[in-house]
Design an enzyme around this catalytic site. Structure first.
Site, PDB file in Angstrom:
ATOM      1  N   PRO A 129       0.793  -1.231   0.000  1.00 58.45           N
ATOM      2  CA  PRO A 129       0.000   0.000   0.000  1.00 58.45           C
ATOM      3  C   PRO A 129       0.827   1.284   0.000  1.00 58.45           C
ATOM      4  CG  PRO A 129      -0.064  -1.062   2.157  1.00 58.45           C
ATOM      5  CD  PRO A 129       0.569  -2.037   1.211  1.00 58.45           C
ATOM      6  N   ASN A 130       0.284   2.244  -0.706  1.00 54.74           N
ATOM      7  CA  ASN A 130       0.799   3.620  -0.792  1.00 54.74           C
ATOM      8  C   ASN A 130       2.067   3.766  -1.626  1.00 54.74           C
ATOM      9  OD1 ASN A 130      -1.268   4.845   0.881  1.00 54.74           O
ATOM     10  ND2 ASN A 130      -0.338   3.731   2.589  1.00 54.74           N
TER      11      ASN A 130
ATOM     12  N   ASN B 181       8.245  -5.425  -1.256  1.00 52.01           N
ATOM     13  CA  ASN B 181       8.131  -4.273  -0.365  1.00 52.01           C
ATOM     14  C   ASN B 181       6.693  -4.271   0.141  1.00 52.01           C
ATOM     15  OD1 ASN B 181       7.904  -1.916   1.037  1.00 52.01           O
ATOM     16  ND2 ASN B 181       9.003  -0.659  -0.466  1.00 52.01           N
TER      17      ASN B 181
ATOM     18  N   ALA C 155       3.265  -0.857   4.744  1.00 49.52           N
ATOM     19  CA  ALA C 155       2.852  -0.970   6.142  1.00 49.52           C
ATOM     20  C   ALA C 155       2.339  -2.364   6.505  1.00 49.52           C
ATOM     21  CB  ALA C 155       1.790   0.080   6.448  1.00 49.52           C
TER      22      ALA C 155
ATOM     23  N   GLU D  73      12.795  -9.236   1.440  1.00 54.86           N
ATOM     24  CA  GLU D  73      12.009  -8.083   1.920  1.00 54.86           C
ATOM     25  C   GLU D  73      12.826  -6.806   1.671  1.00 54.86           C
ATOM     26  OE1 GLU D  73      11.294  -8.342   6.134  1.00 54.86           O
ATOM     27  OE2 GLU D  73      10.262  -6.400   6.216  1.00 54.86           O
TER      28      GLU D  73
ATOM     29  N   HIS E 216      12.648  -2.470   2.021  1.00 56.31           N
ATOM     30  CA  HIS E 216      12.034  -1.193   2.386  1.00 56.31           C
ATOM     31  C   HIS E 216      12.955  -0.090   1.882  1.00 56.31           C
ATOM     32  CE1 HIS E 216       9.069  -3.057   5.053  1.00 56.31           C
ATOM     33  NE2 HIS E 216      10.052  -3.870   5.416  1.00 56.31           N
TER      34      HIS E 216
HETATM   35  C1  DQA Z   1       8.204   1.221   3.566  1.00 61.14           C
HETATM   36  C2  DQA Z   1       8.330   1.422   5.069  1.00 61.14           C
HETATM   37  C3  DQA Z   1       7.005   1.204   5.770  1.00 61.14           C
HETATM   38  O1  DQA Z   1       7.150   1.461   7.162  1.00 61.14           O
HETATM   39  C4  DQA Z   1       5.946   2.142   5.230  1.00 61.14           C
HETATM   40  O2  DQA Z   1       4.705   1.855   5.820  1.00 61.14           O
HETATM   41  C5  DQA Z   1       5.868   2.125   3.753  1.00 61.14           C
HETATM   42  C6  DQA Z   1       7.101   2.087   2.981  1.00 61.14           C
HETATM   43  C7  DQA Z   1       9.512   1.579   2.828  1.00 61.14           C
HETATM   44  O3  DQA Z   1       9.658   1.191   1.687  1.00 61.14           O
HETATM   45  O4  DQA Z   1      10.365   2.273   3.399  1.00 61.14           O
HETATM   46  O5  DQA Z   1       4.793   2.227   3.175  1.00 61.14           O
HETATM   47  O6  DQA Z   1       7.922  -0.147   3.296  1.00 61.14           O
END
Ligand code: DQA
Length: 145
Positions: A11-12, A75, A78, A100, A102
């Site tokens: 998400p996002n 990725n 959240a 994984e 981030h």
């Molecule tokens: C994220 C880190 C997460 O904590 C956050 O909720 C994201 C992006 C990152 O790529 O740094 O949406 O996964």
């Protein structure tokens, strides 16, 4: 060519480039997709690149990747901090390797980001390197395959 690497984004992450650029940088998800496809080509791999804001769909894709991929770069956004379902899905597709990723260093941020529900069931974790993390994950999978 082996099965594709699934690069799955939670998400996002569709908002990258506009979303908190001080934390996530200026590249869009399309830029990261292009970078992944280029790197994969250099490595003799192919990439299936996707993003969703929906937890269930992410689980469906992990299960699909369990049948059809050589490995996953994930990725989870959240959902990485909250989703037991994602943890279980990754376990369920073993031995397909999952890395994984981030963009940000989750351990240098708010305490609620310090725990990942998926870190204990993935092959490895890369965080804090921005979009380069995706390329490092592809390199790692290429070595492992
Ligand atoms: C994220 C880190 C997460 O904590 C956050 O909720 C994201 C992006 C990152 O790529 O740094 O949406 O996964």
């Amino acid at each position: 060519m082996p099965n594709p690497i699934y690069v799955l984004n939670g998400p996002n992450l569709n908002l990258l480039g506009k979303r908190e650029p001080g934390i996530y940088g200026g590249q869009s998800l399309a830029d990261i997709e292009a970078g992944c496809k280029e790197r994969a080509k250099e490595l003799g791999l192919s990439v299936e690149f996707r993003q969703t804001n929906h937890e269930g769909l992410l689980i469906d894709w992990v299960q699909e990747a369990g049948e059809q991929s050589a490995g996953i770069v994930l990725n989870p956004g959240a959902y990485g901090h909250t989703s037991i379902a994602l943890h279980d899905a990754i376990r369920a597709i073993a031995p397909v390797p999952v890395i994984e990723v981030h963009l940000s260093n989750i351990h240098a941020r708010e305490p609620f980001r310090h725990h990942s529900m998926v870190s204990s069931v993935v092959e490895g974790l890369i965080c804090g390197f921005g979009p380069i993390g995706y390329m490092l994950a592809l390199d790692a999978l290429a070595q492992r395959l």
